[in-house]
Design a protein around this motif. Structure first.
Motif, PDB file in Angstrom:
ATOM      1  N   GLU A  34       4.439  13.984   6.608  1.00  0.00           N
ATOM      2  CA  GLU A  34       4.284  12.886   7.191  1.00  0.00           C
ATOM      3  C   GLU A  34       3.526  11.770   6.181  1.00  0.00           C
ATOM      4  N   ILE A  35       4.226  10.652   6.048  1.00  0.00           N
ATOM      5  CA  ILE A  35       3.885   9.716   4.953  1.00  0.00           C
ATOM      6  C   ILE A  35       3.223   8.685   5.965  1.00  0.00           C
ATOM      7  N   LEU A  36       1.920   8.179   5.724  1.00  0.00           N
ATOM      8  CA  LEU A  36       1.052   7.333   6.245  1.00  0.00           C
ATOM      9  C   LEU A  36       0.903   6.262   5.073  1.00  0.00           C
ATOM     10  N   TYR A  37       0.835   4.999   5.326  1.00  0.00           N
ATOM     11  CA  TYR A  37       0.695   3.940   4.386  1.00  0.00           C
ATOM     12  C   TYR A  37      -0.848   3.519   4.747  1.00  0.00           C
ATOM     13  N   CYS A  38      -1.635   3.316   3.804  1.00  0.00           N
ATOM     14  CA  CYS A  38      -3.204   2.862   3.977  1.00  0.00           C
ATOM     15  C   CYS A  38      -3.454   1.741   2.761  1.00  0.00           C
ATOM     16  N   PRO A  39      -4.412   1.045   3.161  1.00  0.00           N
ATOM     17  CA  PRO A  39      -4.860  -0.048   2.388  1.00  0.00           C
ATOM     18  C   PRO A  39      -5.881   0.441   1.423  1.00  0.00           C
ATOM     19  N   PHE A  40      -5.439   1.449   0.611  1.00  0.00           N
ATOM     20  CA  PHE A  40      -6.500   1.978  -0.307  1.00  0.00           C
ATOM     21  C   PHE A  40      -6.998   0.869  -1.424  1.00  0.00           C
ATOM     22  N   THR A  41      -8.343   0.906  -1.661  1.00  0.00           N
ATOM     23  CA  THR A  41      -8.752   0.201  -2.649  1.00  0.00           C
ATOM     24  C   THR A  41      -9.109   0.700  -4.142  1.00  0.00           C
ATOM     25  N   SER A  42      -8.921   2.175  -4.050  1.00  0.00           N
ATOM     26  CA  SER A  42      -9.323   2.775  -5.364  1.00  0.00           C
ATOM     27  C   SER A  42      -8.535   3.884  -5.773  1.00  0.00           C
ATOM     28  N   GLN A  43      -7.511   3.870  -5.169  1.00  0.00           N
ATOM     29  CA  GLN A  43      -6.214   4.978  -5.273  1.00  0.00           C
ATOM     30  C   GLN A  43      -4.905   4.626  -4.863  1.00  0.00           C
ATOM     31  N   ARG A  44      -3.887   5.397  -5.461  1.00  0.00           N
ATOM     32  CA  ARG A  44      -2.647   5.040  -5.023  1.00  0.00           C
ATOM     33  C   ARG A  44      -2.115   5.897  -3.961  1.00  0.00           C
ATOM     34  N   GLY A  45      -2.780   7.277  -3.940  1.00  0.00           N
ATOM     35  CA  GLY A  45      -2.155   8.353  -2.805  1.00  0.00           C
ATOM     36  C   GLY A  45      -3.042   9.338  -2.888  1.00  0.00           C
ATOM     37  N   ALA A  46      -2.896  10.086  -1.884  1.00  0.00           N
ATOM     38  CA  ALA A  46      -3.516  11.457  -1.612  1.00  0.00           C
ATOM     39  C   ALA A  46      -2.713  12.357  -1.041  1.00  0.00           C
ATOM     40  N   TYR A  47      -3.036  13.652  -0.907  1.00  0.00           N
ATOM     41  CA  TYR A  47      -2.132  14.757  -0.347  1.00  0.00           C
ATOM     42  C   TYR A  47      -3.516  15.411   0.700  1.00  0.00           C
ATOM     43  N   LYS A  48      -3.271  15.714   1.818  1.00  0.00           N
ATOM     44  CA  LYS A  48      -4.111  16.544   2.519  1.00  0.00           C
ATOM     45  C   LYS A  48      -3.426  17.477   3.657  1.00  0.00           C
ATOM     46  N   ARG A  54       0.785  18.757   7.130  1.00  0.00           N
ATOM     47  CA  ARG A  54       0.916  18.090   5.895  1.00  0.00           C
ATOM     48  C   ARG A  54       1.123  16.543   5.937  1.00  0.00           C
ATOM     49  N   PHE A  55       0.331  15.872   5.254  1.00  0.00           N
ATOM     50  CA  PHE A  55       0.317  14.529   4.851  1.00  0.00           C
ATOM     51  C   PHE A  55       0.172  13.878   3.581  1.00  0.00           C
ATOM     52  N   MET A  56       0.817  12.807   3.383  1.00  0.00           N
ATOM     53  CA  MET A  56       0.682  12.175   2.107  1.00  0.00           C
ATOM     54  C   MET A  56       0.294  10.660   2.547  1.00  0.00           C
ATOM     55  N   PHE A  57      -0.895  10.255   1.984  1.00  0.00           N
ATOM     56  CA  PHE A  57      -1.364   8.922   2.154  1.00  0.00           C
ATOM     57  C   PHE A  57      -0.881   8.071   1.069  1.00  0.00           C
ATOM     58  N   ILE A  58      -0.312   6.895   1.265  1.00  0.00           N
ATOM     59  CA  ILE A  58       0.114   6.180   0.217  1.00  0.00           C
ATOM     60  C   ILE A  58      -0.346   4.822   0.256  1.00  0.00           C
ATOM     61  N   LYS A  59      -0.777   4.159  -1.007  1.00  0.00           N
ATOM     62  CA  LYS A  59      -1.329   2.770  -0.833  1.00  0.00           C
ATOM     63  C   LYS A  59      -0.074   1.619  -0.345  1.00  0.00           C
ATOM     64  N   ASN A  60      -0.420   1.123   0.512  1.00  0.00           N
ATOM     65  CA  ASN A  60       0.585   0.231   1.377  1.00  0.00           C
ATOM     66  C   ASN A  60       1.324  -0.917   0.530  1.00  0.00           C
ATOM     67  N   ASP A  61       0.532  -1.245  -0.608  1.00  0.00           N
ATOM     68  CA  ASP A  61       1.464  -2.451  -1.125  1.00  0.00           C
ATOM     69  C   ASP A  61       1.824  -2.035  -2.703  1.00  0.00           C
ATOM     70  N   LEU A  62       2.223  -0.736  -2.800  1.00  0.00           N
ATOM     71  CA  LEU A  62       2.866  -0.517  -4.158  1.00  0.00           C
ATOM     72  C   LEU A  62       4.453  -1.154  -4.443  1.00  0.00           C
ATOM     73  N   ASN A  63       4.822  -1.424  -5.665  1.00  0.00           N
ATOM     74  CA  ASN A  63       6.046  -1.732  -5.834  1.00  0.00           C
ATOM     75  C   ASN A  63       6.831  -0.452  -5.652  1.00  0.00           C
ATOM     76  N   PRO A  64       8.300  -0.623  -5.367  1.00  0.00           N
ATOM     77  CA  PRO A  64       9.253   0.441  -4.970  1.00  0.00           C
ATOM     78  C   PRO A  64       9.324   1.564  -6.096  1.00  0.00           C
ATOM     79  N   MET A  66       6.884   2.297  -8.403  1.00  0.00           N
ATOM     80  CA  MET A  66       5.353   2.991  -8.273  1.00  0.00           C
ATOM     81  C   MET A  66       5.220   4.022  -7.065  1.00  0.00           C
ATOM     82  N   GLU A  67       5.843   3.292  -6.092  1.00  0.00           N
ATOM     83  CA  GLU A  67       5.774   4.120  -4.607  1.00  0.00           C
ATOM     84  C   GLU A  67       6.520   5.472  -4.908  1.00  0.00           C
ATOM     85  N   ASN A  68       7.721   5.450  -5.157  1.00  0.00           N
ATOM     86  CA  ASN A  68       8.511   6.532  -5.413  1.00  0.00           C
ATOM     87  C   ASN A  68       7.949   7.557  -6.412  1.00  0.00           C
ATOM     88  N   ILE A  69       7.367   7.068  -7.545  1.00  0.00           N
ATOM     89  CA  ILE A  69       6.447   7.929  -8.484  1.00  0.00           C
ATOM     90  C   ILE A  69       5.343   8.838  -7.892  1.00  0.00           C
TER      91      ILE A  69
END
Length: 176
Positions: A34-48, A54-64, A66-69
C-alpha cells in the motif's frame, strides 16, 4: 547482510518480468504494497511492515520524476530488506537516502536504477555519446541515478566511463 549488485539486478529484473511493468505504482499494487502519501517535513519516503502488511509512505508533494524514484527506492527496501523492516520497531526515521554510511540505502538505490533505467536504453544513449545529464533528461530521471546506473553496469563488465555522483542525492533537502 550485504547483497551484491548482480543479485540486486537479478531481483529487480524478476520483479519487472513478474509484474510486466516498470511502473512503481503498478508494481506496488501487484505486490500488495500500500502506498500512503504523507506531509513529511524531513524525508521523502519510508518503508514499513506493520502486522505483516507492507506500506510505502511517500512525501505528498514530490514532482513526478522524484516520486517515481522514491517509490522505486522503497520497492527496493521491500524486495531486499523486508526482514529488517519487519523487525524494526516503531516508525524510526533514519538518515534516509544517505548511502555513504548505509548499505541498505545504497542497495535500494541500485534496485531503483535497475527498474527505472532499462539497460538497453541506457547503453544505446551512452553509445551515441550522451553524457549523464543528457541520459537523465532523455529517460526522465535524476543525473545521480543515471551515474549510479553507469557504475552498476561497469560492475557487470560493461566498458563505460565511471561517472561522478552525489551519494546522498535522495537525501531530503527542504529547498527542493
Amino acid at each position: 547482510m550485504y547483497t551484491s549488485a548482480s543479485e540486486i539486478v537479478q531481483k529487480a529484473n524478476r520483479i519487472i518480468n513478474m509484474c510486466g511493468t516498470r511502473d512503481p505504482h503498478r508494481i506496488a499494487n501487484e505486490l500488495g504494497i500500500e502506498i500512503l502519501y504523507c506531509p513529511f517535513t524531513s524525508q521523502r519516503g519510508a518503508y514499513k511492515v506493520i502486522m505483516r502488511n507492507r506500506f510505502m509512505f511517500i512525501k505528498n508533494d514530490l514532482n513526478p520524476v522524484m516520486e517515481n524514484i522514491v517509490l522505486l527506492h522503497e520497492l527496493g527496501h521491500d524486495s531486499l530488506h523486508r526482514d529488517e523492516a519487519s523487525k524494526a520497531g516503531g516508525f524510526k526515521e533514519f538518515n534516509i537516502f544517505d548511502i555513504r554510511d548505509n548499505r541498505m540505502e545504497y542497495e535500494a538505490n541500485i534496485f531503483a536504477t535497475q527498474i527505472a533505467l532499462p539497460d538497453d536504453d541506457f547503453l544505446e544513449l551512452a553509445e551515441r555519446g550522451y553524457d549523464v545529464q543528457q541520459i537523465a533528461r532523455t529517460l526522465h530521471s535524476d543525473v545521480n541515478l543515471v551515474a549510479l546506473k553507469a557504475d552498476t553496469l561497469i560492475s557487470q563488465g560493461y566498458r563505460l566511463r565511471a561517472q561522478e555522483h552525489r551519494n546522498d542525492f535522495l537525501k531530503y533537502d527542504q529547498s527542493i
